[in-house]
Design a protein around this motif. Sequence first.
Motif, PDB file in Angstrom:
ATOM      1  N   ASN A  83       0.819  -1.215   0.000  1.00 34.66           N
ATOM      2  CA  ASN A  83       0.000   0.000   0.000  1.00 34.66           C
ATOM      3  C   ASN A  83       0.854   1.267   0.000  1.00 34.66           C
ATOM      4  OD1 ASN A  83      -2.668  -0.950  -0.237  1.00 34.66           O
ATOM      5  ND2 ASN A  83      -2.639  -1.616   1.889  1.00 34.66           N
ATOM      6  N   GLN A  84       2.001   1.248   0.672  1.00 34.02           N
ATOM      7  CA  GLN A  84       2.899   2.403   0.646  1.00 34.02           C
ATOM      8  C   GLN A  84       3.450   2.634  -0.758  1.00 34.02           C
ATOM      9  OE1 GLN A  84       5.677   1.407   3.780  1.00 34.02           O
ATOM     10  NE2 GLN A  84       4.445   2.445   5.334  1.00 34.02           N
ATOM     11  N   HIS A  85       3.791   1.556  -1.450  1.00 28.98           N
ATOM     12  CA  HIS A  85       4.271   1.688  -2.822  1.00 28.98           C
ATOM     13  C   HIS A  85       3.148   2.151  -3.751  1.00 28.98           C
ATOM     14  CE1 HIS A  85       7.863  -0.455  -1.464  1.00 28.98           C
ATOM     15  NE2 HIS A  85       8.433   0.000  -2.563  1.00 28.98           N
ATOM     16  N   LEU A  86       1.957   1.626  -3.544  1.00 29.75           N
ATOM     17  CA  LEU A  86       0.833   2.022  -4.402  1.00 29.75           C
ATOM     18  C   LEU A  86       0.518   3.510  -4.266  1.00 29.75           C
ATOM     19  CD1 LEU A  86      -1.599  -1.025  -4.050  1.00 29.75           C
ATOM     20  CD2 LEU A  86      -0.189  -0.397  -6.029  1.00 29.75           C
ATOM     21  N   GLN A  87       0.775   4.097  -3.114  1.00 30.13           N
ATOM     22  CA  GLN A  87       0.560   5.532  -2.934  1.00 30.13           C
ATOM     23  C   GLN A  87       1.490   6.361  -3.813  1.00 30.13           C
ATOM     24  OE1 GLN A  87       0.878   6.343   1.265  1.00 30.13           O
ATOM     25  NE2 GLN A  87      -0.989   5.207   1.752  1.00 30.13           N
ATOM     26  N   GLN A  88       2.586   5.766  -4.251  1.00 26.68           N
ATOM     27  CA  GLN A  88       3.545   6.463  -5.111  1.00 26.68           C
ATOM     28  C   GLN A  88       3.205   6.331  -6.595  1.00 26.68           C
ATOM     29  OE1 GLN A  88       7.668   5.477  -4.070  1.00 26.68           O
ATOM     30  NE2 GLN A  88       6.914   4.756  -2.091  1.00 26.68           N
ATOM     31  N   ILE A  89       2.202   5.510  -6.907  1.00 29.99           N
ATOM     32  CA  ILE A  89       1.806   5.296  -8.299  1.00 29.99           C
ATOM     33  C   ILE A  89       0.542   6.111  -8.556  1.00 29.99           C
ATOM     34  CG2 ILE A  89       1.101   3.583 -10.007  1.00 29.99           C
ATOM     35  CD1 ILE A  89       2.668   1.500  -8.303  1.00 29.99           C
ATOM     36  N   PRO A  90       0.623   7.116  -9.450  1.00 32.40           N
ATOM     37  CA  PRO A  90      -0.515   8.011  -9.659  1.00 32.40           C
ATOM     38  C   PRO A  90      -1.809   7.310 -10.099  1.00 32.40           C
ATOM     39  CG  PRO A  90       1.443   8.904 -10.685  1.00 32.40           C
ATOM     40  CD  PRO A  90       1.783   7.518 -10.226  1.00 32.40           C
ATOM     41  N   GLU A  91      -1.696   6.324 -10.949  1.00 31.94           N
ATOM     42  CA  GLU A  91      -2.905   5.664 -11.446  1.00 31.94           C
ATOM     43  C   GLU A  91      -2.679   4.157 -11.518  1.00 31.94           C
ATOM     44  OE1 GLU A  91      -5.385   5.531 -15.597  1.00 31.94           O
ATOM     45  OE2 GLU A  91      -4.483   7.435 -15.021  1.00 31.94           O
ATOM     46  N   TYR A  92      -3.451   3.424 -10.728  1.00 34.74           N
ATOM     47  CA  TYR A  92      -3.364   1.968 -10.757  1.00 34.74           C
ATOM     48  C   TYR A  92      -4.746   1.370 -10.546  1.00 34.74           C
ATOM     49  CZ  TYR A  92      -3.728   1.979  -5.680  1.00 34.74           C
ATOM     50  OH  TYR A  92      -4.167   2.158  -4.402  1.00 34.74           O
ATOM     51  N   THR A  93      -4.923   0.177 -11.083  1.00 33.90           N
ATOM     52  CA  THR A  93      -6.187  -0.529 -10.947  1.00 33.90           C
ATOM     53  C   THR A  93      -5.893  -1.967 -10.550  1.00 33.90           C
ATOM     54  OG1 THR A  93      -7.096   0.790 -12.742  1.00 33.90           O
ATOM     55  CG2 THR A  93      -8.320  -1.178 -12.127  1.00 33.90           C
ATOM     56  N   PRO A  94      -6.348  -2.398  -9.370  1.00 34.83           N
ATOM     57  CA  PRO A  94      -6.225  -3.817  -9.028  1.00 34.83           C
ATOM     58  C   PRO A  94      -7.403  -4.574  -9.650  1.00 34.83           C
ATOM     59  CG  PRO A  94      -7.048  -2.590  -7.155  1.00 34.83           C
ATOM     60  CD  PRO A  94      -6.830  -1.594  -8.258  1.00 34.83           C
ATOM     61  N   THR A  95      -7.117  -5.687 -10.286  1.00 33.02           N
ATOM     62  CA  THR A  95      -8.146  -6.452 -10.973  1.00 33.02           C
ATOM     63  C   THR A  95      -8.025  -7.921 -10.594  1.00 33.02           C
ATOM     64  OG1 THR A  95      -7.967  -4.943 -12.853  1.00 33.02           O
ATOM     65  CG2 THR A  95      -9.107  -7.009 -13.242  1.00 33.02           C
ATOM     66  N   ASN A  96      -9.153  -8.536 -10.339  1.00 28.38           N
ATOM     67  CA  ASN A  96      -9.180  -9.973 -10.083  1.00 28.38           C
ATOM     68  C   ASN A  96      -9.502 -10.680 -11.387  1.00 28.38           C
ATOM     69  OD1 ASN A  96     -10.490 -12.638  -9.229  1.00 28.38           O
ATOM     70  ND2 ASN A  96      -9.555 -11.885  -7.356  1.00 28.38           N
ATOM     71  N   ILE A  97      -8.670 -11.652 -11.755  1.00 27.51           N
ATOM     72  CA  ILE A  97      -8.901 -12.405 -12.981  1.00 27.51           C
ATOM     73  C   ILE A  97      -8.994 -13.886 -12.644  1.00 27.51           C
ATOM     74  CG2 ILE A  97      -7.741 -10.717 -14.452  1.00 27.51           C
ATOM     75  CD1 ILE A  97      -5.315 -12.599 -14.496  1.00 27.51           C
ATOM     76  N   TYR A  98      -9.567 -14.638 -13.575  1.00 28.04           N
ATOM     77  CA  TYR A  98      -9.649 -16.084 -13.386  1.00 28.04           C
ATOM     78  C   TYR A  98      -8.271 -16.705 -13.521  1.00 28.04           C
ATOM     79  CZ  TYR A  98     -14.665 -15.591 -13.751  1.00 28.04           C
ATOM     80  OH  TYR A  98     -15.960 -15.226 -13.522  1.00 28.04           O
ATOM     81  N   ARG A  99      -8.070 -17.808 -12.861  1.00 27.97           N
ATOM     82  CA  ARG A  99      -6.786 -18.508 -12.875  1.00 27.97           C
ATOM     83  C   ARG A  99      -6.297 -18.801 -14.292  1.00 27.97           C
ATOM     84  NH1 ARG A  99      -3.865 -20.320  -9.056  1.00 27.97           N
ATOM     85  NH2 ARG A  99      -2.386 -21.994  -9.298  1.00 27.97           N
ATOM     86  N   GLU A 100      -7.207 -19.068 -15.202  1.00 27.69           N
ATOM     87  CA  GLU A 100      -6.826 -19.366 -16.591  1.00 27.69           C
ATOM     88  C   GLU A 100      -6.119 -18.180 -17.251  1.00 27.69           C
ATOM     89  OE1 GLU A 100      -9.856 -21.961 -15.126  1.00 27.69           O
ATOM     90  OE2 GLU A 100      -9.986 -19.805 -15.391  1.00 27.69           O
ATOM     91  N   GLY A 101      -6.456 -16.961 -16.839  1.00 26.66           N
ATOM     92  CA  GLY A 101      -5.828 -15.773 -17.397  1.00 26.66           C
ATOM     93  C   GLY A 101      -4.502 -15.438 -16.749  1.00 26.66           C
TER      94      GLY A 101
END
Length: 127
Positions: A83-101
């Motif tokens: 979370n500390q590193h993510l605060q340094q990234i201006p734009e990010y999107t966490p996404t959940n994908i299926y295991r196959e992907g």
Amino acid sequence: MAGAGWICRNSRGSTIMAMAAPIGITTTLVAETWALLLAVRMATTRGWNHLCFETNSSALESLIKNGDNKAPWIIRHMIKDINQHLQQIPEYTPTNIYREGYQAADGLAHYTIDEQLQIGGGTNTFI
């Protein structure tokens, strides 16, 4: 044995960088957390500003969104670091994908486990 693997691709889907590291005997959640931690550290080191993080772990995605208070003690410090590193990234999107992907990153993790078992070492494997 477990390994952590991640792949960075550009907006066209071309691989920019990939990494895998053996992490020993652990749970899937710990391995997924290690992989994300290694990826966000590299992203901030490289100064990447627009990212989409994909994981096949809805538990990890939830822990990242809700903070480290609810995380199991064994990964609490890693969630905080992520979370500390993510605060340094201006734009990010966490996404959940299926295991196959997620097969390529999963393959990297398994590759590093196989290599560690064959050579008996504990060094990182960079691809």
